[in-house]
Design an enzyme around this catalytic site. Structure first.
Site, PDB file in Angstrom:
ATOM      1  N   THR A 156       4.107   1.501  -0.887  1.00  0.00           N
ATOM      2  CA  THR A 156       4.731   1.412  -2.064  1.00  0.00           C
ATOM      3  C   THR A 156       4.065   2.073  -3.272  1.00  0.00           C
ATOM      4  OG1 THR A 156       6.121  -0.427  -1.426  1.00  0.00           O
ATOM      5  CG2 THR A 156       6.040  -0.030  -3.824  1.00  0.00           C
ATOM      6  N   PHE A 196       3.788  -8.453  -9.211  1.00  0.00           N
ATOM      7  CA  PHE A 196       5.261  -9.394  -9.192  1.00  0.00           C
ATOM      8  C   PHE A 196       5.475  -9.991 -10.550  1.00  0.00           C
ATOM      9  CE2 PHE A 196       3.709  -8.364  -4.866  1.00  0.00           C
ATOM     10  CZ  PHE A 196       4.626  -8.772  -3.925  1.00  0.00           C
ATOM     11  N   ARG A 209       1.987   8.349   6.716  1.00  0.00           N
ATOM     12  CA  ARG A 209       2.445   8.303   8.322  1.00  0.00           C
ATOM     13  C   ARG A 209       3.769   7.959   8.354  1.00  0.00           C
ATOM     14  NH1 ARG A 209      -0.785   3.474  10.530  1.00  0.00           N
ATOM     15  NH2 ARG A 209      -0.109   2.554   8.410  1.00  0.00           N
ATOM     16  N   LYS A 227       7.279  -6.448  10.537  1.00  0.00           N
ATOM     17  CA  LYS A 227       6.600  -6.012   9.653  1.00  0.00           C
ATOM     18  C   LYS A 227       7.721  -5.363   8.956  1.00  0.00           C
ATOM     19  CE  LYS A 227       3.285  -2.358   8.294  1.00  0.00           C
ATOM     20  NZ  LYS A 227       4.151  -1.423   7.863  1.00  0.00           N
ATOM     21  N   PHE A 256      -3.320  -0.837   6.988  1.00  0.00           N
ATOM     22  CA  PHE A 256      -4.080  -2.178   7.112  1.00  0.00           C
ATOM     23  C   PHE A 256      -5.023  -1.964   5.991  1.00  0.00           C
ATOM     24  CE2 PHE A 256      -2.754  -2.340  11.637  1.00  0.00           C
ATOM     25  CZ  PHE A 256      -1.587  -3.160  11.197  1.00  0.00           C
ATOM     26  N   LYS A 286       0.811  -1.352  -0.104  1.00  0.00           N
ATOM     27  CA  LYS A 286       0.026   0.028  -0.122  1.00  0.00           C
ATOM     28  C   LYS A 286       0.777   1.201  -0.095  1.00  0.00           C
ATOM     29  CE  LYS A 286      -2.372   0.853   3.718  1.00  0.00           C
ATOM     30  NZ  LYS A 286      -1.723  -0.455   4.213  1.00  0.00           N
ATOM     31  N   TRP A 295       6.890  -0.701  -8.175  1.00  0.00           N
ATOM     32  CA  TRP A 295       8.036  -1.318  -7.394  1.00  0.00           C
ATOM     33  C   TRP A 295       9.519  -1.423  -8.192  1.00  0.00           C
ATOM     34  CZ3 TRP A 295      11.247  -5.567  -7.184  1.00  0.00           C
ATOM     35  CH2 TRP A 295      11.677  -5.888  -5.955  1.00  0.00           C
ATOM     36  N   ALA A 306      -3.528   1.356  12.825  1.00  0.00           N
ATOM     37  CA  ALA A 306      -4.813   1.546  12.230  1.00  0.00           C
ATOM     38  C   ALA A 306      -5.582   0.473  13.118  1.00  0.00           C
ATOM     39  CB  ALA A 306      -4.764   0.983  10.844  1.00  0.00           C
TER      40      ALA A 306
END
Length: 553
Positions: A70, A378, A91, A102, A298, A68, A406, A270
């Site tokens: 990224t 991906f 954030r 994480k 999230f 998210k 990405w 979150a």
């Protein structure tokens, strides 16, 4: 492909004053923190029309990854590439996840915010200031009890814990102060992680320093022996706490890998708090750019719901477009594929798991906005698997776009940028929160649980329903509710992937965040002080022979 930190180390960054100037920020409003970070004095910014607000959210997170942050970075860079004046609002990362499981919160691959290592570590000290302000209040509460307890505080009903910006399960429940009369009166207490502090939520919802101090004063910290609330202003801590936060309230300016401006400010969790960056940063960005990309933590059942029902409601904001991030890998995991097997093509598993995607689309449409699905690509994704996502999204009228930010940076998200900019220009005229202000608190909780989580029954354990009624009688009935539950499932059971329905939600505890302006409803086994995993990321973070940081991600 190099690691995130290797990519970050190879980046050529511009001086922060140059980034600020390109964003239209006057030089006297820039307070440098080294070469590549700055605080922005918002009082010195000129008035300007507001731009369009774009929210980035996602399906429920899985170990497979969704991306998210990224995607938010890639979309912001892509908007610039197609000729739009854009700004990113995110954030700040917490140290707990950085050293836990994480990892950091600066994006990934070629869609990162810089300087990645500094952002993920101490940054500009905002979290330390929040930790200090929070613990100052805790110390002053105990001090008031020690010196004769003039407020008649019931030591069994002190609700204000201490905080630390680190995952440490050993501090969840403690007994103190010990050591005899000189140290105070023993009582049970505990620690939360800093991002779960009400002060973090307050900082992210306050409009200015005056509003910040008012909200700090409104914090309920304890109850008297007569069950009457004791406020922070009764302890006389609010003014000193504001002093500690006077710099932390200013948003932080950094840059993306493509040298585009980004404001990083605040970081409430979150699944415990409301999971959005600060209102001040968002409003600042809206006056500086035509398009502002922000995210909510999230999955959309947590972050987006709170963004729309809490942040937008309290700050008078509305989204002009919403992006819903999904990956083939995550949908296969929702379809029952083990993490070790995600590299194998399996369009049928994508179809089975895409019920999670469809549920989020359907939920977001309840707010009057149809999202655009960003398929975070991906390299092992097959055309057949991607076609399934497009088909499933299309059943609810949502566009689905392949994004390769990405690997390619902003160039890989230009199609998404064009679609989202057009939707933002059209505006989300039908937006409205899920429930009205005047609805009873218990009904608000039930509405979120049934409409968003698809629960069939909501139980209010113990005295929670009675507590909600008492808060309504105290004048807090119009506050929105902030649901605290697992991020991994629509239900309160993290193992129930996909789109479970007709399950039960038990509200085991409710907390009044009077200063922040919402009521927290805790469902399931949610910890406000996380623990470290069996093998924490901290074991791999180190300095190499050149003094450079390795292992951050």
């Amino acid at each position: 492909m190099p690691t995130d930190i290797e990519i970050a180390r190879q980046a050529t960054l511009k001086p922060i004053a140059e980034v600020a100037g390109a964003a239209g920020i006057p030089g006297d409003a820039v307070i440098p923190f080294g070469r590549h970070k700055a605080k922005i004095d918002t009082a010195l910014l000129p008035d300007a029309p507001q731009g369009k607000l774009i929210l980035v959210t996602a399906i429920n997170p899985t170990p497979a990854g969704e991306g998210k942050t990224t995607t938010s970075v890639g979309l912001s860079d892509a908007l610039h590439r197609i000729g739009k004046k854009a700004m990113l609002c995110l954030r700040e990362p917490s140290l707990g996840p950085c050293f836990g499981m994480k990892g950091g919160g600066a994006g990934g691959g070629k869609s990162q915010v810089m300087p990645m290592d500094e952002i993920n570590l101490h940054f500009t000290g905002d979290f330390h200031a929040i930790t200090s302000a929070h613990n100052l209040l805790a110390a002053m509460i105990d001090n008031s009890i020690y010196w004769g307890n003039p407020l008649d505080i019931d030591v069994r009903r002190v609700t204000w814990k201490r905080v630390l910006d680190m995952n440490d399960r050993a501090l969840r429940q403690i007994v103190g102060p010990l050591g005899g009369a000189a140290n105070g009166f023993p009582r049970e207490s505990g620690f939360d992680i800093t991002v779960a502090s009400e002060i973090m939520a307050i900082l992210c919802l306050a409009s200015d320093l005056s509003d910040l101090q008012r909200r700090l004063g409104d914090i309920v910290v304890a109850y008297t022996r007569k069950r009457e609330p004791v406020y922070c202003r009764d302890i006389k801590a609010d003014s000193a706490m504001t002093v500690l936060l006077k710099d932390a309230i200013l948003p932080n300016l950094v840059q993306t890998l493509e040298n585009r401006p980004a404001l990083l400010h605040g970081g409430p969790f979150a699944n415990i708090a409301h999971g959005c960056n600060s209102v001040i940063a968002t409003r600042t960005a809206l006056t500086l750019a035509d398009y502002v990309v922000t995210e909510a933590g999230f999955g959309a059942d947590l972050g987006a719901e709170k963004f729309l029902d809490i942040k937008c409601r309290l700050a008078g904001l509305k989204p002009d477009a919403i992006v819903l991030v999904a990956t083939v890998r995550a949908l296969k995991m929702n379809g029952g594929v083990a993490k070790a097997d995600l590299g194998e093509p399996d369009a049928d598993a994508v179809r089975t798991g895409a019920v999670n995607l469809k549920r989020h689309i359907e939920n977001l449409k309840k707010f009057g906005v149809t999202p655009t699905v960003a398929i975070n690509h991906f390299h092992l994704d097959t055309d057949e698997e991607i076609a399934v996502i497009r088909e499933m999204a299309g059943e609810f009228g949502a566009d689905a776009v392949i994004c390769k930010h990405w690997a390619e940076g902003g160039a890989g998200a230009e199609e998404l940028a064009g679609i989202v900019a057009a939707k933002a220009d059209a505006g989300a005229s039908g937006f409205s929160p899920l429930y009205p202000d005047d609805m009873p608190l218990a009904d608000k909780i039930t509405t979120v649980a049934t409409e968003i989580y698809r629960a069939s029954v909501v139980h209010f354990d113990g005295g929670t329903a009675r507590q909600l009624k008492q808060w309504e009688e105290m004048g807090y009935g119009k506050l929105p509710v902030c649901m605290a539950k697992t991020q991994y499932s629509f239900s309160t059971d993290p193992a129930k992937l996909g789109a479970p329905e007709n399950h039960e939600v038990a509200i085991r505890e409710v907390r009044l965040s009077a200063g922040a302006g919402f009521v927290v409803a805790i469902a399931g086994d949610i910890m406000t002080m996380p623990g470290l995993p069996r093998v924490p990321a901290a074991e791999s973070i180190h300095l190499d022979e050149n003094g450079q940081i390795e292992g951050l991600f």
